[in-house]
Design an enzyme around this catalytic site. Structure first.
Site, PDB file in Angstrom:
ATOM      1  NE  ARG A 264      -1.436   0.400   7.332  1.00 31.06           N
ATOM      2  CZ  ARG A 264      -1.955  -0.833   7.787  1.00 31.06           C
ATOM      3  NH1 ARG A 264      -2.898  -0.333   8.037  1.00 31.06           N
ATOM      4  NH2 ARG A 264      -1.488  -1.630   8.171  1.00 31.06           N
TER       5      ARG A 264
ATOM      6  CD  GLU B 193       2.951  -5.770   8.179  1.00 28.77           C
ATOM      7  OE1 GLU B 193       2.417  -6.928   7.561  1.00 28.77           O
ATOM      8  OE2 GLU B 193       3.091  -4.664   7.743  1.00 28.77           O
TER       9      GLU B 193
ATOM     10  CB  THR C 296      -0.313   5.345   6.290  1.00 29.52           C
ATOM     11  OG1 THR C 296       0.378   4.610   7.457  1.00 29.52           O
ATOM     12  CG2 THR C 296      -0.526   3.839   5.378  1.00 29.52           C
TER      13      THR C 296
ATOM     14  CG  HIS D 110      -0.563   0.082   2.695  1.00 29.86           C
ATOM     15  ND1 HIS D 110       0.297   1.458   3.240  1.00 29.86           N
ATOM     16  CD2 HIS D 110       0.203  -1.197   3.140  1.00 29.86           C
ATOM     17  CE1 HIS D 110       0.624   1.377   4.383  1.00 29.86           C
ATOM     18  NE2 HIS D 110       1.324  -0.605   4.218  1.00 29.86           N
ATOM     19  N   GLY D 111       0.115   2.666  -0.577  1.00 25.94           N
ATOM     20  CA  GLY D 111       0.783   4.079  -0.322  1.00 25.94           C
ATOM     21  C   GLY D 111       0.924   4.276   0.605  1.00 25.94           C
TER      22      GLY D 111
ATOM     23  CG  HIS E 197       0.437   4.963  12.266  1.00 27.43           C
ATOM     24  ND1 HIS E 197      -1.075   5.873  12.110  1.00 27.43           N
ATOM     25  CD2 HIS E 197       0.167   4.320  13.508  1.00 27.43           C
ATOM     26  CE1 HIS E 197      -1.121   6.373  13.475  1.00 27.43           C
ATOM     27  NE2 HIS E 197      -0.770   5.206  14.068  1.00 27.43           N
TER      28      HIS E 197
END
Length: 203
Positions: A60, A84, A14, A11-12, A16
């Site tokens: 995400r 994850e 975030t 994913h791109g 965090h």
């Protein structure tokens, strides 16, 4: 039926990620930069011609996958097994904060795939659930499948599918935001071969 190719897409970015905080099962959102990364990466992945996209249910990953669906119309499925690593008590914390509260445990976790996070899971468990997704897809598809997931899961799944001994999982580097890994196998062979790792486009 058996798959001939797997494309594993992280994913791109975030918030965090930008702050260096562990996410795990936290359902964080893409930043504007992360959305732009997905829009730039998606056209590069079209050449793999996936039959289906399977994404983690966390936003995400799902929002990253939607950038590919938008330009291709390829059907997208959601699978919670692609989440994850569950980081337990470490979710939302930085490495510095973890080291202060659990001295030495972060390094031990990084060096040992059998070491769980406090109230979380091991990378072995992550690999097991991710590999079960691939096994199910193997029964249904014979071409390419694109999995949109997370960096830790992609690394552990790659180690598992390549049949690497556990200590050698540690030799696989991290995956950048919106980068991808490609594994392929011949029609007459069940052995996966690594074709690309942490591939991506410059920003």
């Amino acid at each position: 039926m058996t798959l001939s190719r797997l494309v594993l897409w992280r994913h791109g970015e975030t918030g965090h990620n930008a702050e260096g905080r562990l996410q795990g099962h936290l359902d964080t959102e893409l930043t504007e930069r992360g959305r732009a990364q997905a829009r730039r990466a998606a056209p590069e992945l079209v050449r793999f011609e996936p039959e289906v996209v399977v994404t983690s249910d966390l936003r995400r990953a799902a929002d990253t996958a939607s950038a590919f669906h938008l330009i291709t119309g390829v059907k997208t499925q959601t699978d919670t097994r692609l989440r994850e690593t569950h980081m337990g008590d470490w979710e939302g914390l930085t490495s510095v904060e973890i080291e202060e509260a659990w001295p030495g445990l972060l390094s031990k976790w990084r060096d040992d795939p059998t070491q769980p996070t406090p109230n979380g899971e091991t990378r072995i468990q992550v690999a097991d659930r991710a590999a079960s997704v691939v096994a199910d897809l193997d029964k249904e598809y014979s071409g390419t499948v694109l999995l949109c997931a997370h960096g830790g899961l992609i690394t552990t799944l790659t180690g598992r599918l390549l049949g690497l001994d556990l200590p050698h999982w540690l030799q696989l580097g991290g995956i950048g935001n919106c980068h991808w890994t490609v594994l392929e196998r011949r029609a007459d062979d069940i052995v996966w071969r690594l074709r690309q790792y942490n591939a991506g486009i410059s920003e």
